[in-house]
Design an enzyme around this catalytic site. Structure first.
Site, short mmCIF file in Angstrom:
data_model
loop_
_atom_site.label_atom_id
_atom_site.label_comp_id
_atom_site.label_asym_id
_atom_site.label_seq_id
_atom_site.Cartn_x
_atom_site.Cartn_y
_atom_site.Cartn_z
CB THR A 169 2.86 -7.20 4.94
OG1 THR A 169 3.08 -6.11 4.59
CG2 THR A 169 3.08 -7.00 6.57
CG HIS B 198 -0.65 -7.39 4.68
ND1 HIS B 198 -0.58 -6.46 5.76
CD2 HIS B 198 -0.21 -6.70 3.57
CE1 HIS B 198 -0.30 -5.62 5.27
NE2 HIS B 198 -0.06 -5.41 3.41
CE1 TYR C 221 -1.61 -5.50 -0.25
CE2 TYR C 221 -2.78 -5.86 -1.43
CZ TYR C 221 -2.91 -5.31 -0.87
OH TYR C 221 -3.82 -4.61 0.41
NE ARG D 21 -10.91 -3.01 -0.48
CZ ARG D 21 -9.22 -3.07 -0.11
NH1 ARG D 21 -8.24 -1.94 -0.43
NH2 ARG D 21 -9.10 -4.16 -0.62
CD GLN E 10 0.95 2.76 1.53
OE1 GLN E 10 1.62 1.97 3.27
NE2 GLN E 10 0.64 1.65 1.66
CE1 TYR F 251 -5.00 3.94 -0.06
CE2 TYR F 251 -4.88 2.33 -1.71
CZ TYR F 251 -5.54 2.49 -1.41
OH TYR F 251 -6.63 2.21 -0.76
CG ASP G 174 6.70 -4.49 -2.03
OD1 ASP G 174 7.34 -5.64 -1.42
OD2 ASP G 174 5.71 -4.35 -1.13
CD GLU H 59 3.94 -2.96 4.86
OE1 GLU H 59 4.35 -3.86 3.13
OE2 GLU H 59 3.07 -2.50 4.41
#
Lengths: 425, 425
Positions: free
Chosen positions: A357, A141, A136, A150, A248, A252, A134, A207
């Site tokens: 996503t 996103h 990113y 953050r 998650q 994670y 997967d 997603e």
């Protein structure tokens, strides 16, 4: 073939006006009839076509195909044959089903053997996936999630503009559209708590992604260069990367998502080939800073594919909650695959690589509930008046994808799956 | 069977004194002869035993085995048969090869068909791995890495004592002992640089791990409970989780390790079953805080397995750089598997789940160069006088594992692989 030529391609198989499946599409899938009789197939309009039947009837004699290549319960063997064979098959099919070609059109016995209404067949997983990755690759996103977790200043990680960031996912739990999934259970850390609790996920999310399926790659140790990467991509599907946000979030750090994802991912059943998508090629976003040379590919490395997500609460009409487009992605599939193999990692026919996503620039184009409801602070209203911060039990999520230009449409159909209540074991 | 009984088990096959493979071991593997003739097999002393030959000769007629189960190039079909069958096979083998059993011992024609010197066979990947998971279950390792990268105060992440942290790895690039790997290339961020560079890894490392191989699991959505988890574990191998530290460091935030790992992982060829390891059962370390109930298993959930890592520079004698033990791991295999499936994630026969680096409490028991050389600040001296902060081209890494008690030894053999120079493509 140009868009105009694709548009002019007429078939003797009836094709509804709004169909995703003109003769130019010829997606590949696997279906069963009567819960048995599994074979590889394709689709024109609302007609599912049994390719093993066509092969046995001699229609593919001009192509160098193994006898049983379509009598499989996956497309892996066909995919492993390589693009020359895929293209020879595609060409043969376009002739056989074109409006003025009578061989099959006028042979009722053969049509009965090979052609079925799509409502009579059950779609199955089209490939056996040994490895699933997967990525990113949506800047929007990654930025949205970064801001939420953050703050604005550290939204994008320092590596993000240099690397098509990706991670390995679970292959065994990828399921085809129509297979419903149970809400996962697991550890979550409640707000302000010192210790985690165990229970059903409370922040169930989808997603919106697409995934590409690879052909046979190179031996371990060798890389696939960005300029040849598309030769190793067979086709694409719509991909729902179900995400349990609370699980998650707690698990994670530092090794990435695990149980928040691996309870299931859902894909659309028909693989649309890059050859069919070619006429909808589009430019990727500008990349700044310029990536390292091994990631510098052609400008028009993506495709203009409209995406849509609907939520259908139990017994209620569906509400469209997101409209996005595949072309928003910052990193192209060619860049993803070149990066994945630059260290010598090998790939196999049937590997699946999802995009991450696909969020667009506007709030109604965000590809997850996390972003759409902005961490639950802006609930979405369904057509029945109910609100959603995240998904409720028995909500069905439907993702659709199609290309459209000058009135010519070609698409993926949909991936649809319902979140059932958690199993009490 | 007790340790004493295992010790007393004598075979008519000669077994050298220091052998890892007494009759009680009966590990499973796959080998080929003359580059062809692939079959599943086991090993006693230095004798490789062709199980498909034994089956064809009728020696397994009392067991309900499919005809071709050992004529495969992987053990997946055999593993999927379940523990009752595995145990029936094991019992049959112990009788057939015991010192006073003459059926095969006295039949030279049969022995020629089925028994080979291990030097005459080539060991192959014993299983087809659809999914590979890597855990992070050594508290000493997680603490060491945490101190190096985040300082003493934040060494262990808040979730670490609650979760057997794990992540998905790449299955396609797992190779068997003897397959050499090329140094990977990729992006690294040099110290104090603003932008990454591309090139061969400069911080090439091993990770001393063990991995377990699962049997067929439960359907998607159902969990394997901690108290039943060992029923779903077939056996174990030694696992070298090669790591490119500079690539890993730059890429791994926020989604975990990817290209820093997936260029290759190496395993020992013989799978030692949990039934063989049973007599070396041992207590896991105390867990505080107590984990959530779904992770609370029995105390003696681990095995006392001595581990050793040697580095053999090209043309030079090997130097032992690490001695550790599997029993140091904080989280047990049963806890790992219960956690992995608690969200409904399904597993398959042949899945591989690695432990994470197995570091012990003392500096000479650290399971990676990163820890042994403390990020390159304390180089190790080889027997030829050369120094190593990380691995150099043509260094061979050898990992060994064995159990030993009251003079009775049972082990895994070794996993050996050389780091070849990067390919210039």
């Amino acid at each position: 073939m140009t868009l105009q030529q694709a548009k002019e391609l007429q078939s003797w198989v009836p094709i509804p006006n709004d169909s995703d499946f003109p003769l130019f599409n010829l997606p590949l899938g696997v279906f069963s009839r009567d819960g048995e009789a599994v074979s590889c197939g394709t689709r024109i309009g609302d007609t599912a076509i049994d390719l093993s039947a066509l092969q046995q009837l001699g229609y593919f004699d001009a192509i160098d195909l193994p006898d049983d290549v379509f009598m499989q319960d996956t497309l892996n063997d066909f995919i492993a044959l390589g693009k020359d064979i895929h293209r020879a098959w595609r060409k043969e099919m376009m002739v056989l089903f074109s409006a003025d070609e009578g061989r099959l059109r006028d042979n009722e016995a053969h049509r009965v053997d090979a052609l079925f209404n799509v409502r009579e067949v059950e779609m199955m997983m089209p490939v056996f996936v040994q490895d699933y990755t997967d990525f990113y690759s949506s800047k929007e996103h990654a930025t949205n999630v970064g801001i939420m977790f953050r703050g604005k200043e550290n939204a994008l990680m320092p590596n993000w503009l240099h690397i098509p960031v990706g991670y390995h996912g679970r292959a065994s739990s990828i399921v085809v559209s129509g297979v419903d999934l149970h809400r996962p259970k697991g550890q979550q850390l409640p707000a302000d708590a010192d210790a985690p609790v165990y229970g059903p996920c409370k922040m169930m999310d989808f997603e919106l992604e697409m995934a590409f399926i690879t052909t046979e790659g190179k031996p371990l140790g060798h890389r696939i260069k960005v300029e040849e990467a598309e030769d190793y991509i067979f086709g694409m599907v719509v991909f729902n990367d179900w995400s349990a946000r609370d699980i998650q979030k707690w698990e994670y750090v530092p090794l990435g998502p695990f149980l928040g994802k691996n309870f299931g991912s859902s894909i659309s059943p028909w693989i649309v080939t890059l050859d069919a998508l070619e006429i909808f090629r589009s430019n990727s976003p500008e990349q700044s800073p310029q990536p390292l040379p091994y990631l510098q590919g052609k400008k028009d490395a993506t495709f203009d594919i409209n995406l849509q997500v609907d939520i259908e609460p139990q017994g209620c009409e569906a509400t469209t909650v997101c409209r996005s487009n595949f072309k928003y992605l910052y990193w192209s599939m060619a860049q993803q695959l070149a990066h994945h193999t630059v260290n010598g990692c090998n790939i196999n026919a049937g590997d699946m690589m999802a995009s991450g996503t696909i969020s667009g620039p506007t709030e109604d184009s965000y590809g997850s509930m996390l972003e759409l409801s902005w961490k639950g602070t802006k609930p979405l209203t369904m057509k029945d008046g109910s609100e959603r911060k995240f998904l409720q039990d028995n909500d069905t999520v439907i993702m659709k994808a199609h290309c459209e230009q000058d009135g010519f449409r070609l698409g993926f159909g949909e991936v649809r799956s319902t979140i059932l209540p958690a199993i009490n074991d």
